[in-house]
Design a protein around this motif. Structure first.
Motif, PDB file in Angstrom:
ATOM      1  N   LYS A 155       0.510   1.423 -10.815  1.00 57.38           N
ATOM      2  CA  LYS A 155      -0.715   1.442 -10.012  1.00 57.38           C
ATOM      3  C   LYS A 155      -1.898   0.934 -10.815  1.00 57.38           C
ATOM      4  CE  LYS A 155      -3.449   4.472  -7.034  1.00 57.38           C
ATOM      5  NZ  LYS A 155      -3.563   5.839  -6.449  1.00 57.38           N
ATOM      6  N   GLN A 156      -1.999   1.387 -12.091  1.00 58.69           N
ATOM      7  CA  GLN A 156      -3.069   0.891 -12.960  1.00 58.69           C
ATOM      8  C   GLN A 156      -2.892  -0.601 -13.253  1.00 58.69           C
ATOM      9  OE1 GLN A 156      -2.372   3.655 -16.229  1.00 58.69           O
ATOM     10  NE2 GLN A 156      -4.251   4.783 -15.724  1.00 58.69           N
ATOM     11  N   TRP A 157      -1.670  -0.970 -13.511  1.00 61.38           N
ATOM     12  CA  TRP A 157      -1.383  -2.367 -13.862  1.00 61.38           C
ATOM     13  C   TRP A 157      -1.796  -3.311 -12.732  1.00 61.38           C
ATOM     14  CZ3 TRP A 157       4.234  -4.166 -15.540  1.00 61.38           C
ATOM     15  CH2 TRP A 157       4.149  -5.448 -16.091  1.00 61.38           C
ATOM     16  N   TRP A 158      -1.645  -2.865 -11.511  1.00 58.72           N
ATOM     17  CA  TRP A 158      -1.979  -3.724 -10.383  1.00 58.72           C
ATOM     18  C   TRP A 158      -3.470  -3.694 -10.029  1.00 58.72           C
ATOM     19  CZ3 TRP A 158       0.031  -7.576  -7.600  1.00 58.72           C
ATOM     20  CH2 TRP A 158      -0.556  -7.890  -6.378  1.00 58.72           C
ATOM     21  N   SER A 159      -4.053  -2.513  -9.963  1.00 57.94           N
ATOM     22  CA  SER A 159      -5.348  -2.387  -9.308  1.00 57.94           C
ATOM     23  C   SER A 159      -6.528  -2.051 -10.211  1.00 57.94           C
ATOM     24  CB  SER A 159      -5.259  -1.326  -8.193  1.00 57.94           C
ATOM     25  OG  SER A 159      -4.846  -0.082  -8.732  1.00 57.94           O
ATOM     26  N   ASP A 160      -6.344  -1.822 -11.484  1.00 61.03           N
ATOM     27  CA  ASP A 160      -7.493  -1.489 -12.344  1.00 61.03           C
ATOM     28  C   ASP A 160      -8.531  -2.612 -12.310  1.00 61.03           C
ATOM     29  OD1 ASP A 160      -6.616   0.959 -13.024  1.00 61.03           O
ATOM     30  OD2 ASP A 160      -6.341   0.565 -15.168  1.00 61.03           O
ATOM     31  N   ALA A 161      -9.789  -2.225 -12.245  1.00 65.66           N
ATOM     32  CA  ALA A 161     -10.870  -3.212 -12.159  1.00 65.66           C
ATOM     33  C   ALA A 161     -10.859  -4.128 -13.375  1.00 65.66           C
ATOM     34  CB  ALA A 161     -12.222  -2.501 -12.039  1.00 65.66           C
ATOM     35  N   ASP A 162     -11.089  -5.393 -13.139  1.00 67.28           N
ATOM     36  CA  ASP A 162     -11.204  -6.437 -14.176  1.00 67.28           C
ATOM     37  C   ASP A 162      -9.891  -6.760 -14.863  1.00 67.28           C
ATOM     38  OD1 ASP A 162     -13.921  -6.607 -13.631  1.00 67.28           O
ATOM     39  OD2 ASP A 162     -14.420  -5.079 -15.125  1.00 67.28           O
ATOM     40  N   VAL A 163      -9.158  -5.743 -15.350  1.00 63.44           N
ATOM     41  CA  VAL A 163      -7.961  -6.018 -16.147  1.00 63.44           C
ATOM     42  C   VAL A 163      -6.681  -5.949 -15.327  1.00 63.44           C
ATOM     43  CG1 VAL A 163      -9.020  -5.258 -18.300  1.00 63.44           C
ATOM     44  CG2 VAL A 163      -7.827  -3.599 -16.858  1.00 63.44           C
ATOM     45  N   SER A 220       0.838  -1.207   0.000  1.00 62.10           N
ATOM     46  CA  SER A 220       0.000   0.000   0.000  1.00 62.10           C
ATOM     47  C   SER A 220       0.869   1.253   0.000  1.00 62.10           C
ATOM     48  CB  SER A 220      -0.914  -0.009   1.234  1.00 62.10           C
ATOM     49  OG  SER A 220      -0.156  -0.041   2.426  1.00 62.10           O
ATOM     50  N   ARG A 221       2.072   1.184   0.551  1.00 65.27           N
ATOM     51  CA  ARG A 221       2.982   2.339   0.546  1.00 65.27           C
ATOM     52  C   ARG A 221       3.359   2.704  -0.877  1.00 65.27           C
ATOM     53  NH1 ARG A 221       6.857   4.021   4.580  1.00 65.27           N
ATOM     54  NH2 ARG A 221       8.456   5.391   3.686  1.00 65.27           N
ATOM     55  N   PHE A 222       3.699   1.685  -1.672  1.00 68.14           N
ATOM     56  CA  PHE A 222       4.060   1.963  -3.060  1.00 68.14           C
ATOM     57  C   PHE A 222       2.854   2.414  -3.872  1.00 68.14           C
ATOM     58  CE2 PHE A 222       7.687  -1.351  -2.638  1.00 68.14           C
ATOM     59  CZ  PHE A 222       8.460  -0.417  -1.983  1.00 68.14           C
ATOM     60  N   MET A 223       1.671   1.976  -3.486  1.00 68.57           N
ATOM     61  CA  MET A 223       0.455   2.341  -4.214  1.00 68.57           C
ATOM     62  C   MET A 223       0.026   3.785  -3.936  1.00 68.57           C
ATOM     63  SD  MET A 223      -0.878  -0.129  -6.105  1.00 68.57           S
ATOM     64  CE  MET A 223      -0.566  -1.878  -6.337  1.00 68.57           C
ATOM     65  N   THR A 224       0.199   4.215  -2.705  1.00 71.11           N
ATOM     66  CA  THR A 224      -0.387   5.498  -2.296  1.00 71.11           C
ATOM     67  C   THR A 224       0.613   6.645  -2.266  1.00 71.11           C
ATOM     68  OG1 THR A 224      -0.042   4.882   0.036  1.00 71.11           O
ATOM     69  CG2 THR A 224      -2.191   4.363  -0.954  1.00 71.11           C
ATOM     70  N   GLN A 225       1.885   6.394  -1.963  1.00 73.00           N
ATOM     71  CA  GLN A 225       2.854   7.479  -1.874  1.00 73.00           C
ATOM     72  C   GLN A 225       3.377   7.856  -3.254  1.00 73.00           C
ATOM     73  OE1 GLN A 225       6.013   7.057   0.939  1.00 73.00           O
ATOM     74  NE2 GLN A 225       4.644   6.763   2.705  1.00 73.00           N
ATOM     75  N   ALA A 226       3.597   9.140  -3.431  1.00 74.05           N
ATOM     76  CA  ALA A 226       4.090   9.641  -4.716  1.00 74.05           C
ATOM     77  C   ALA A 226       5.527   9.193  -4.941  1.00 74.05           C
ATOM     78  CB  ALA A 226       3.995  11.161  -4.746  1.00 74.05           C
ATOM     79  N   TYR A 241       4.657   3.681  -7.507  1.00 75.64           N
ATOM     80  CA  TYR A 241       3.857   3.055  -8.561  1.00 75.64           C
ATOM     81  C   TYR A 241       3.121   4.073  -9.430  1.00 75.64           C
ATOM     82  CZ  TYR A 241       4.495  -1.688  -6.685  1.00 75.64           C
ATOM     83  OH  TYR A 241       5.019  -2.889  -6.290  1.00 75.64           O
ATOM     84  N   ASP A 242       2.986   5.293  -8.971  1.00 72.41           N
ATOM     85  CA  ASP A 242       2.291   6.286  -9.777  1.00 72.41           C
ATOM     86  C   ASP A 242       3.173   6.831 -10.892  1.00 72.41           C
ATOM     87  OD1 ASP A 242       3.979   7.498  -7.967  1.00 72.41           O
ATOM     88  OD2 ASP A 242       2.764   9.317  -7.821  1.00 72.41           O
ATOM     89  N   THR A 243       4.503   6.709 -10.751  1.00 68.64           N
ATOM     90  CA  THR A 243       5.419   7.210 -11.782  1.00 68.64           C
ATOM     91  C   THR A 243       6.011   6.085 -12.622  1.00 68.64           C
ATOM     92  OG1 THR A 243       7.226   7.159 -10.165  1.00 68.64           O
ATOM     93  CG2 THR A 243       6.025   9.229 -10.406  1.00 68.64           C
ATOM     94  N   ASP A 244       6.273   4.927 -12.011  1.00 71.16           N
ATOM     95  CA  ASP A 244       6.778   3.787 -12.784  1.00 71.16           C
ATOM     96  C   ASP A 244       5.677   3.243 -13.680  1.00 71.16           C
ATOM     97  OD1 ASP A 244       9.308   3.904 -11.688  1.00 71.16           O
ATOM     98  OD2 ASP A 244       8.774   2.600  -9.996  1.00 71.16           O
ATOM     99  N   HIS A 245       6.063   2.627 -14.783  1.00 71.18           N
ATOM    100  CA  HIS A 245       5.073   2.078 -15.718  1.00 71.18           C
ATOM    101  C   HIS A 245       5.629   0.822 -16.368  1.00 71.18           C
ATOM    102  CE1 HIS A 245       7.567   3.602 -19.033  1.00 71.18           C
ATOM    103  NE2 HIS A 245       7.652   4.738 -18.351  1.00 71.18           N
ATOM    104  N   ALA A 246       4.756   0.122 -17.051  1.00 70.57           N
ATOM    105  CA  ALA A 246       5.167  -1.088 -17.761  1.00 70.57           C
ATOM    106  C   ALA A 246       6.165  -0.726 -18.850  1.00 70.57           C
ATOM    107  CB  ALA A 246       3.949  -1.781 -18.359  1.00 70.57           C
ATOM    108  N   ARG A 247       7.168  -1.545 -19.059  1.00 69.30           N
ATOM    109  CA  ARG A 247       8.205  -1.266 -20.048  1.00 69.30           C
ATOM    110  C   ARG A 247       7.931  -1.906 -21.393  1.00 69.30           C
ATOM    111  NH1 ARG A 247      13.418  -2.243 -15.992  1.00 69.30           N
ATOM    112  NH2 ARG A 247      12.771  -0.705 -14.420  1.00 69.30           N
TER     113      ARG A 247
END
Length: 498
Positions: free
Chosen positions: A256-264, A213-219, A222-228
């Motif tokens: 953050k999207q990659w982990w928690s987006d609904a359904d996908v 949750s720390r990586f999910m919520t703190q700036a 996960y908010d800046t890293d993305h899939a490569r």
């Protein structure tokens, strides 16, 4: 007539079918009268031995023979002659406990692994003597009544076993999880270490897995890293993916999207890998949905479990250890070290024992039913023999309650052990299995034998000399399963000892 296990459901009818065949053979050949005739002759000989001072020997002989014949006729009528018809449509698998505690039954007996056996005897009708029908009904009623007095409590041991043995069956999803660890979790964890600072115990536990949750919520994580590499589930976004090549195969979601987006997202798809029964069991516990979902995910995506999911390895320990720590590898020092080495053999053996006990009980009940006509005839229709068989059947059936009690005590002790604040968030219900009380597990594992043994001893106090026979049959019947369950642990223990 009700039963408490799938195997007993089929074997009860099979036992009475065989018993009916034996009784038909005895009556057709006239053998049923031979023991009675021999007993009457023995009474006549006994009367002849009486002295003159005993009175009228002829009248005495007649009274003895009359009593013997009357008792034999009653015993034959109520315990030998099949009168009440039963078949699988009239028998019921007992679900009272599941309804009382709002547990869902996964399948019916004819949809379980015993379906071929149920199919083989389906459509056949057996008949049960009045006395044994009454004994069966009363015994099962007492078992259900005694079990109903136990407060409803989910089987935490079974729940832990189910969670720890959950697998990521989809290899594509497993590979995507590995990509997420490499492209998101590892960079964020490395960044956290570079920034320095002290972490509390709870914070250290939080960042110990990819869904932190720390990586999910703190700036800055996960908010800046993305899939490569492009992910087809997310379309290319010019604002988010600026500077990244559009291959037409999808976009580059943030971690953050990659982990928690609904359904996908990875999280909902990983949760879908767990059996629905596990979620139903957790809903009955006093845990929040967020806590138990995190606990299950931690177990499902642990490095040890990922190896098991892909390579087919087996867990060590009772119910499986998914937390790959030095504590679980060789355990602690001193006395705990010795307990841990013993647990490698004992805990799988306990698990096998728990699975085998109801099977042995069902087989013993079937054997007892088959023996009833032969033993009754050989005893010359003795009332004492009938009562002994009655208490034997009742004693065997009541074993179900003692196993339910042992399971309830096991779950209660687990709840006490893991209900503290230090476990509730990251090691809910002991799923991570890091700080098990090994002595408690040894004690609770043996309770599945100790409680029935005490029960059989208690029957002996009442003058029923059958406790030792049933106890030995139960122990010997589960010995092979017990030994085979712990055989691999013995090998590991010997290797470690060298």
């Amino acid at each position: 007539m009700t039963t408490h296990s799938y195997l007993e459901y089929a074997l009860t009818l099979l036992g009475w079918l065989i018993s009916n065949g034996i009784w038909d053979t005895i009556t057709a050949t006239g053998l049923f009268a031979l023991p009675l005739l021999m007993k009457l002759i023995s009474l006549w000989l006994k009367a002849r031995e009486q002295g003159a001072d005993e009175g009228d020997a002829g009248g005495l002989t007649l009274a003895w023979m009359e009593n013997t014949v009357y008792v034999a006729l009653i015993v034959i009528m109520f315990t030998c002659v099949p009168l009440l018809n039963i078949d699988l449509t009239q028998m019921k698998y007992n679900t009272d406990r599941s309804k009382q505690c709002n547990f869902s039954m996964p399948v019916a007996p004819d949809q379980s692994g015993y379906a071929p056996l149920v199919s083989d005897i389906s459509g056949q009708t057996a008949a049960v003597p009045v006395w044994w029908y009454l004994v069966h009904a009363v015994s099962k009623g007492l078992v259900s009544a005694a079990t109903a007095t136990l407060p409803c409590k989910p089987d935490l041991r079974q729940l832990r076993f189910d969670v720890q043995h959950s697998r990521i069956s989809n290899p594509v999803l497993a590979q995507e999880l590995r990509d997420f660890v490499m492209e998101c979790y590892s960079p964020s964890l490395s960044r956290l270490k570079q920034r320095g600072g002290e972490l509390t115990y709870s914070e250290s536990q939080d960042v110990a897995w990819p869904g932190s949750s720390r990586f999910m919520t703190q700036a800055g994580y996960y908010d800046t890293d993305h899939a490569r590499s492009p992910r087809s589930a997310w379309p290319y976004d010019n604002n988010r993916d600026a500077g990244l090549v559009n291959t037409g195969n999808g976009g580059y979601p943030t971690c953050k999207q990659w982990w928690s987006d609904a359904d996908v997202g990875l999280k909902p798809r990983l949760l879908a890998q767990v059996k629905p029964d596990v979620w139903q069991s957790f809903k009955k516990l006093a845990y929040s949905k967020e806590n138990y979902e995190e606990a299950v995910l931690r177990a499902l995506i642990s490095p040890r479990n990922m190896t098991v999911s892909q390579d087919g390895l087996v867990y060590r320990g009772y119910g499986g250890n998914v937390d790959p720590t030095l504590t679980n590898a060789l355990a602690r020092t001193g006395a705990t070290f010795g307990h841990s080495l013993a647990s490698l053999a004992a805990f799988p053996a306990f698990d096998s024992l728990r699975q085998a006990l109801p099977m042995v009980q069902a087989i013993l009940l079937m054997v007892l039913v088959i023996c009833i006509p032969l033993v009754t005839v050989f005893s010359a229709y003795s009332v004492r023999t009938v009562l002994t068989l009655t208490f034997a059947q009742f004693g065997l059936m009541f074993l179900t309650f003692w196993w339910e009690l042992a399971r309830w005590l096991d779950g209660w002790m687990l709840a006490l052990l893991y209900d503290g604040d230090t476990h509730s968030s990251w090691n809910l219900a002991g799923i991570q299995n890091t700080q098990d009380d090994l002595i408690m597990q040894f004690v609770m594992g043996t309770m599945f034998i100790v409680l029935p043994a005490f029960w059989m001893g208690a029957l002996g106090w009442a003058g029923i000399q059958l406790g030792g026979v049933i106890e030995r049959a139960t122990v010997n019947g589960t010995a092979d399963a017990n030994k085979s369950g712990g055989r691999m642990g013995d090998v590991i223990t010997k290797k470690i000892g060298k």
